[in-house]
Structures are given as structure tokens and as C-alpha cells.
Scaffold this active site. Sequence first.
Site, short mmCIF file in Angstrom:
data_model
loop_
_atom_site.label_atom_id
_atom_site.label_comp_id
_atom_site.label_asym_id
_atom_site.label_seq_id
_atom_site.Cartn_x
_atom_site.Cartn_y
_atom_site.Cartn_z
N LYS A 150 -18.10 -3.64 -13.29
CA LYS A 150 -18.76 -2.54 -13.32
C LYS A 150 -19.94 -2.64 -14.34
CE LYS A 150 -15.81 0.95 -11.14
NZ LYS A 150 -15.31 2.28 -10.98
N LYS A 252 -14.16 -4.99 -2.36
CA LYS A 252 -13.27 -3.89 -1.95
C LYS A 252 -14.10 -2.95 -1.63
CE LYS A 252 -12.24 -1.02 -5.98
NZ LYS A 252 -11.62 0.15 -6.04
N LYS A 255 -16.22 3.76 -3.19
CA LYS A 255 -17.14 4.96 -3.01
C LYS A 255 -18.43 4.68 -3.41
CE LYS A 255 -13.76 7.95 -5.17
NZ LYS A 255 -13.55 7.36 -6.55
N1 AQP Z 1 -10.37 -0.32 -1.31
C1 AQP Z 1 -9.30 0.10 -1.82
N2 AQP Z 1 -8.09 -0.04 -1.28
C2 AQP Z 1 -7.23 0.22 -1.68
N3 AQP Z 1 -6.96 1.17 -2.73
C3 AQP Z 1 -8.11 1.48 -3.17
N4 AQP Z 1 -8.43 2.52 -4.21
C4 AQP Z 1 -9.68 2.68 -4.44
N5 AQP Z 1 -10.40 1.58 -3.51
C5 AQP Z 1 -9.03 1.02 -2.75
C6 AQP Z 1 -7.39 3.37 -5.15
O1 AQP Z 1 -7.78 4.57 -4.85
C7 AQP Z 1 -7.47 5.18 -5.89
C8 AQP Z 1 -8.41 6.02 -6.70
O2 AQP Z 1 -9.49 5.17 -7.01
P1 AQP Z 1 -10.56 5.79 -8.01
O3 AQP Z 1 -11.37 6.83 -7.60
O4 AQP Z 1 -9.95 6.39 -9.21
O5 AQP Z 1 -11.34 4.37 -8.78
P2 AQP Z 1 -11.63 3.04 -8.19
O6 AQP Z 1 -10.50 2.36 -8.10
O7 AQP Z 1 -12.96 2.58 -8.77
O8 AQP Z 1 -12.43 3.64 -6.56
P3 AQP Z 1 -13.57 3.41 -5.92
O9 AQP Z 1 -13.77 3.92 -4.59
O10 AQP Z 1 -13.89 2.02 -5.81
O11 AQP Z 1 -14.65 4.31 -6.72
P4 AQP Z 1 -15.89 3.56 -7.43
O12 AQP Z 1 -16.76 3.21 -6.31
O13 AQP Z 1 -16.19 5.07 -7.97
O14 AQP Z 1 -15.60 2.73 -8.69
C9 AQP Z 1 -6.56 4.27 -7.08
O15 AQP Z 1 -5.49 4.26 -6.95
C10 AQP Z 1 -7.45 3.04 -6.30
O16 AQP Z 1 -6.37 1.78 -6.63
#
Ligand code: AQP
Length: 390
Positions: A150, A252, A255
Amino acid sequence: MGECAAARENVNPILPTGVREIIFPGALHQPIEDIMAEFQKLVFSGVQPTGNLHLGNYLGAIRKFVALQKDNDCIYCVVDEHALTAQLVHEDLRGQTRAIAAAYIASGIDPKKHIVFNQSRVMQHAELTWIFNCVARMGWLNRMTQFKEKAGKDRENASVGLFTYPDLMAADILVYRATHVPVGDDQKQHLELTRDIAQKFNNDFSKRIAELGVGVEMAVGEEKVNGYFPLTEPLIEGEATRVMSLRDGSKKMSKSDPSDLSRINLTDDADAIARKIKKAKTDPEPLPSELTGLKDRPEAQNLVGIYAALADTTKEKVIAEFGSRQFSVFKPALADLAVEKLAPIAAEMRRLMADPAHIDAVLRDGGERAGMLAEATMKTVRRIVGLLDD
Ligand code: AQP
């Protein structure tokens, strides 16, 4: 009272008898059966309100949250303070926070029997984070791959909050002394850090914890330590623990990916879902006839994994059904399945979002109950650490 029950009473010594029943009206109060037998089984997890929830969040996390409520007391948090770490100013953080809460409820989480709330309502998360900032070592945080990804090349310009994000996550979990955390595969390293923090706190304060009689005897190698915090277990299982981007099988689904085509949002309508799956990157070969044929084909592997997770089956069974078929056959079947599973959630989310006052009331009620548990922990933590309070 048996020895084990007495020890369990000690787990939240400040919580008067009967309060846990009020906090969790559907209370199950299961003790867990391993080294941490005296800790009451409690599930905690969270999602940050950083954008539209996607299929990865749903399959990797939220769907598991729903399944776990049947046999466990659960706390599900919208971690709004985490949303400030990568980006400080958001156009509509409150709206995004409500949207995640709506997604929890629309997916089937029962906020009456369990707890749904937003993190910033319970200030003990931030208080415990400060103590954990003093427990965690720079070297531990320097190893966190999510920070490296990040922060990118410009690490000097990343916020301190992004660097200490895992300490806040550890505090989110341990302020409830949660024993189990369902997450996607990307959070595994942060959960390991949570255990490291718990273990160092338990080791460093073992004597004080014993003197106060608030600990649970735990084995650390040959030694016995009086631990206050459990060594929390991650729950990472199933066919979709890491759902990949639809545009790049090596990244992966996220969001914050600038391409909306990379992900299926929980709020996408049937046309958008079908279009995104149709446009999903694949190689020119048909699906393999054996599971082993998915090796080195990340995009095919991803789509088969998504199908398996949505259909509640295994990749093996999906290959048995669609092996040797072209993507022109498989993709429409996947789109139909995704629409069948996601459309009802999207419709319920829309209904809930039309009444923000109701969502706020749910979050307020959850925050009050979570706050009681968190304050019980913090009262004890302040005593363990030696901070003066009433
Ligand atoms: N691609 C994924 N596959 C499976 N699980 C996922 N999670 C996130 N992306 C995937 C799981 O969703 C939960 C919430 O995630 P988060 O919002 O707390 O943070 P993150 O992991 O950083 O998710 P994003 O979507 O990638 O958000 P941004 O883009 O804001 O960083 C967690 O349990 C995560 O493992």
C-alpha cells in the site's frame, strides 16, 4: 464451582454475572477446547469502509461471518478508523460505513443476537492500540507485506497510521479477547502479528497478571505463562480465500483497484455482473479436464474457484462438470450463478440503505454492547500495565 468454571469467571472479572447474556441475547457461551480452554469462544472480524464491497470481501469474509453465527457469539465491526490509514479525506465515509453495515445485515448477519457496530464508537480500540504500539516492535511492522504494497515506493510519505494499522487490528480483536477471526488469506500475516502482540504482552506482564488473578495459564514452550490475551486463531478456509482481480489473475480483487471491471461489486446489477464476467481475462485454452491442469493458469483458477465457492462445492467438482469446455460455455454459467447468489443481497442492501436512521440505530445499539465488553477488558489492562484509574 468447578476449577474450569472458576477460571472462566476470571476471564472477564469486571463483567458482573449475567451481563454477557444481555450483551449477546442469543448467547452460546462455548468454551474452546485447546490450550485456551478457559477463554470463552468469541468470533470477531471487520471490514473497512473504503469503497464498494466486492465478491472477494463476500466470499473471503462476510459469507463466513454469516455461517459462524449459528454456533458462536460474534462481533462484526465496520472498521471506520482503518479507512483513514491509506486516505485521510473521504467524500462520504459515513455513507460507506452504513453501506458495509447494510451488507452485513443483507447477507444474513443478525445484529440483535450478535453485535454489529462501527469501530470509532468504541474508543477503547484506540486506547488499546496505543498500548500495543508500545508492545509491537518496529521490526515486526517493517515485515508487513500489506504496508509495503500500500505504501508503494514512496514509503516516507505513507501515514504513520498505515504503518501501525496491524496494531489497531490487534486491538480490535483483543479488546474483546476474541478467540477466532474469519478473514481472507491476505490478512494472515496481520493475524500472526496479533498473536505475537498477545504473546509478548502475556510474557512481559505474566507476573502482574498472576498477582491480579485475571490470567489463564498457558504454555509457552517449556514455560508456563499467565496470559490475559488469547492467541487468536485465524479462520481462513474454503475455495475462495483469495479472490483475484478479473483483469489480472496475479492481483487480488480489491475495493481500491481503479478499474471497476476488475471486481464484481455486491451492488452490481445482473447486466453489470454478466458484462464483467464476459470481459474477465482468460487464456485461449478451454478449461482443463483435470484439476491439476489449472496450475499456472491463474485466471482460469480464479474463475473456477469463484464458481466453486458460490455453488458451495469444490474446484474438483466444477472441473468434473465443466472440464474441457470453452470459456464461452463456462462464463455464462458463472454469471447466472453469481446473479442468483448476489441479486437478493443487493436488493436487501438497497432497501436497508433507504433507511439510514435504522442502520444508525443498529450501529448505536451494537456500539453500546461492544463498549461494555471493551471497557471490561480495558479496566483490567490498565491495572495490568499500571495505569491509574478509579
Ligand atoms: N480478494 C479477496 N479475496 C478474499 N478475501 C478478501 N478480502 C479482501 N479482499 C479479498 C477479505 O475481506 C475482508 C475485509 O477486507 P478489508 O476491507 O478490511 O481490507 P482489505 O483486505 O484491504 O480489502 P480490499 O478490498 O483490498 O480493500 P482496500 O482496497 O481498501 O485495501 C478481510 O477479511 C479480507 O481478508
